[in-house]
Design a protein around this motif. Sequence first.
Motif, short mmCIF file in Angstrom:
data_model
loop_
_atom_site.label_atom_id
_atom_site.label_comp_id
_atom_site.label_asym_id
_atom_site.label_seq_id
_atom_site.Cartn_x
_atom_site.Cartn_y
_atom_site.Cartn_z
N ALA B 99 0.81 -1.21 0.00
CA ALA B 99 0.00 0.00 0.00
C ALA B 99 0.84 1.26 0.00
O ALA B 99 0.34 2.32 -0.31
CB ALA B 99 -0.93 0.00 1.21
N GLY B 100 2.11 1.13 0.32
CA GLY B 100 2.94 2.32 0.40
C GLY B 100 3.06 3.10 -0.88
O GLY B 100 3.10 4.32 -0.86
N THR B 101 3.08 2.41 -2.00
CA THR B 101 3.33 3.13 -3.23
C THR B 101 2.07 3.59 -3.93
O THR B 101 2.12 4.37 -4.87
CB THR B 101 4.15 2.27 -4.21
N TYR B 102 0.96 3.11 -3.48
CA TYR B 102 -0.28 3.44 -4.17
C TYR B 102 -1.23 4.20 -3.27
O TYR B 102 -1.37 3.90 -2.10
CB TYR B 102 -0.95 2.17 -4.68
N GLU B 103 -1.88 5.15 -3.88
CA GLU B 103 -2.83 5.98 -3.14
C GLU B 103 -3.95 5.14 -2.57
O GLU B 103 -4.48 4.25 -3.23
CB GLU B 103 -3.42 7.02 -4.08
#
Lengths: 113, 115
Positions: B99-103
Motif C-alpha cells: 500500500a505504500g506506493t499506491y494511493e
Amino acid sequence: AQSVTQLDSQVPVFEEAPVELRCNYSSSVSVYLFWYVQYPNQGLQLLLKYLSGSTLVKGINGFEAEFNKSQTSFHLRKPSVHISDTAEYFCAVTRSSASKIIFGSGTRLSIRP
Amino acid sequence: EAQVTQNPRYLITVTGKKLTVTCSQNMNHEYMSWYRQDPGLGLRQIYYSMNVEVTDKGDVPEGYKVSRKEKRNFPLILESPSPNQTSLYFCASSLRRLAGTYEQYFGPGTRLTVT
C-alpha cells in the motif's frame, strides 16, 4: 517501529497568509511519506506523496512538501491559503515492504477571513 | 464513478448488539483496510486485506472481525459492541498489496455510537 508526529493539533491562519504544517517521522529504514486532507464530513483524499527522487513534492490545490532525511521531516506548505483549505491534514508513513500505513494524529487548519 | 462506499453512514446501537458495517469498492483494488478515527489519535488501522481470503490484524483489532470473500467487499463486524468502540470508521482501498506506493481511496465514513 515507525511513528509519525504532528506537533500542532490546530493551526489558525489568516486568509492569503502562508502556512506550514509540521510532520516528523521515525524509521530506521527508507520510507514513503504522504499527506492526506480531510474536508469536513468527508473521507480522506491524497494531497501529495514522496516515494523517491526530488525532495520537493508538489501536490494538489497549491500545496507542496519537502522531504528532509537528516531531520526526518516532511512539512507541508502553501504560500497563500484560502477559506476552502479549511480541513484536517494527516501525515502518513510506510516502508516500501510494508502493507500498513501509519497516520499522524492530524492538524486542523482553520482559515480566518 | 470510481468510489468506496460504506453503509450505514450513521449508526446508534446498544452494547452487545451485533452489527456489520459494509464496505464496497468498484476499482478492482486488491488491498482494503479499515480504520477508526478518534480525536487526537488520528487514524488507527483495525484490519487489512491484501486479497480475497487474506486478512491480517492492524494496530487495534480487538473487538472486531472482518472477512474478504469477494474482491470488492470488506465488511467490518462488531460481534458485541461496547461504548469504547464509539468512533468514526473509514474503509479504504488501494491498487496493490504494498500500500505504500499506491494511493488509498477512502470511503465517506461511518459514525458509530454505542450506548
